[in-house]
Design an enzyme around this catalytic site. Structure first.
Site, PDB file in Angstrom:
ATOM      1  N   GLY A 123       0.770  -1.234   0.000  1.00 18.42           N
ATOM      2  CA  GLY A 123       0.000   0.000   0.000  1.00 18.42           C
ATOM      3  C   GLY A 123       0.801   1.283   0.000  1.00 18.42           C
ATOM      4  N   TYR A 124       2.135   1.182   0.039  1.00 17.20           N
ATOM      5  CA  TYR A 124       2.944   2.398   0.171  1.00 17.20           C
ATOM      6  C   TYR A 124       2.743   3.347  -1.013  1.00 17.20           C
ATOM      7  CZ  TYR A 124       6.794   5.396   1.526  1.00 17.20           C
ATOM      8  OH  TYR A 124       7.536   6.484   1.909  1.00 17.20           O
ATOM      9  N   SER A 125       3.017   2.848  -2.216  1.00 15.80           N
ATOM     10  CA  SER A 125       2.853   3.699  -3.396  1.00 15.80           C
ATOM     11  C   SER A 125       1.396   4.098  -3.593  1.00 15.80           C
ATOM     12  CB  SER A 125       3.371   2.979  -4.646  1.00 15.80           C
ATOM     13  OG  SER A 125       4.767   2.782  -4.581  1.00 15.80           O
TER      14      SER A 125
END
Length: 298
Positions: free
Chosen positions: A163-165
């Site tokens: 989920g970072y990007s």
């Protein structure tokens, strides 16, 4: 920092006493900005995830700096913080909101992850930040204030699964839409895209421990499909990339955030750190074949 234009030198007057709310002041970036703006005469309201963070920040700041506990993954905690900010601003509105949120983001191939791993970052870095902004918009509109969203520039490129990007791309889109909509009310929205900095949330040891945890939790089928060699090389690449890109001058980010708050004509986007301006930004415009190649060899 950035190429200075003549209009960048114009500053707002009478900033003393204006309220600025900063999230995630347990982190070095949030903590440093809170102290810096406190010395500049702002009435800082610093949100910390822990009571210890609140106490440590208050112990080295002026009496005008206030702290409040905030869990960005909890709507009730957000509502309590908004009530606190509303009382502190005493009908004057909120001049500045600095959103500095980083959720726990496992860095790993997508099929090593569960949906809970996506929630761990999206609920904080994206949905939590959006909810805080939505609930504070009436106060910001009243003061014709500023919104500054701090976003790691690595989010410009989807180099890792999870989920970072997604959270970074989401905040970019949210900020751009909000900036256009808020022009009618005199509220200005800026994005500070920063690179890796010493003392930041990105830590090679944490990344390595997370990878070992995820790898050991995989089914034998998935683990065998990748192989031990892939795991070793992937872990080494993630560890070395953080160390190669890490910057040591955190003031680059602080100066960008300060300018976005006090400039008469704040910029839409700021690049803080050499990797933000010359690596991630370049790759975001480069042909996919080039960025894919760098992805393979990093």
């Amino acid at each position: 920092m950035w190429k200075v234009l003549p209009r960048d030198s114009h500053r707002l007057r009478n900033l003393s006493g204006k309220h600025v709310f900063i999230t995630s002041c347990d982190t070095e970036l949030g903590n440093s900005l809170a102290k810096w703006l406190d010395k500049r005469g702002f009435c800082v309201i610093a949100a910390c995830a822990t009571e210890k963070g609140c106490q440590e920040l208050q112990s080295c700041s002026s009496l005008s700096l206030k702290t409040v506990n905030l869990n960005l993954a909890d709507s009730n905690s957000i509502s309590r913080a908004v009530v606190f900010v509303t009382k502190e601003t005493a009908g004057n509105g909120l001049f500045g909101l600095v959103s500095n949120a980083e959720g726990t983001a496992p860095v790993a191939p997508t099929d090593w992850l569960r949906i809970e791993d996506f929630h761990s970052v999206l609920d904080v870095s994206l949905l939590g930040s959006i909810e805080v902004t939505l609930k504070l918009l009436p106060l910001l509109k009243k003061a014709e204030g500023r919104i500054v969203n701090l976003i790691n520039a690595k989010g410009l490129m989807a180099f890792v699964g999870g989920g970072y990007s997604l959270s970074k791309w989401g905040m970019e889109a949210f900020s751009d839409t909000l900036r256009i909509e808020m022009q009618h009310f005199g509220v200005k929205v800026s994005i500070v895209e920063h690179g890796f900095f010493r003392g930041g949330v990105v830590n090679s040891d944490v990344i390595e421990k997370t990878l070992f945890r995820l790898w050991n939790g995989l089914t034998p089928e998935i683990r065998d499909s990748y192989g031990e060699k892939y795991f070793v090389e992937y872990t080494k690449a993630q560890r070395s990339s953080v160390k190669r890109l890490c910057d040591f001058d955190i003031s680059k980010v602080i100066k960008c955030m300060e300018h976005a708050l006090i400039a008469k004509y704040p910029r839409t986007r700021y690049g803080a750190g050499w990797d933000a301006k010359f690596f991630w930004l370049f790759l975001s415009y480069a042909p996919s074949c080039l960025s894919d190649l760098l992805h393979e060899i990093k």
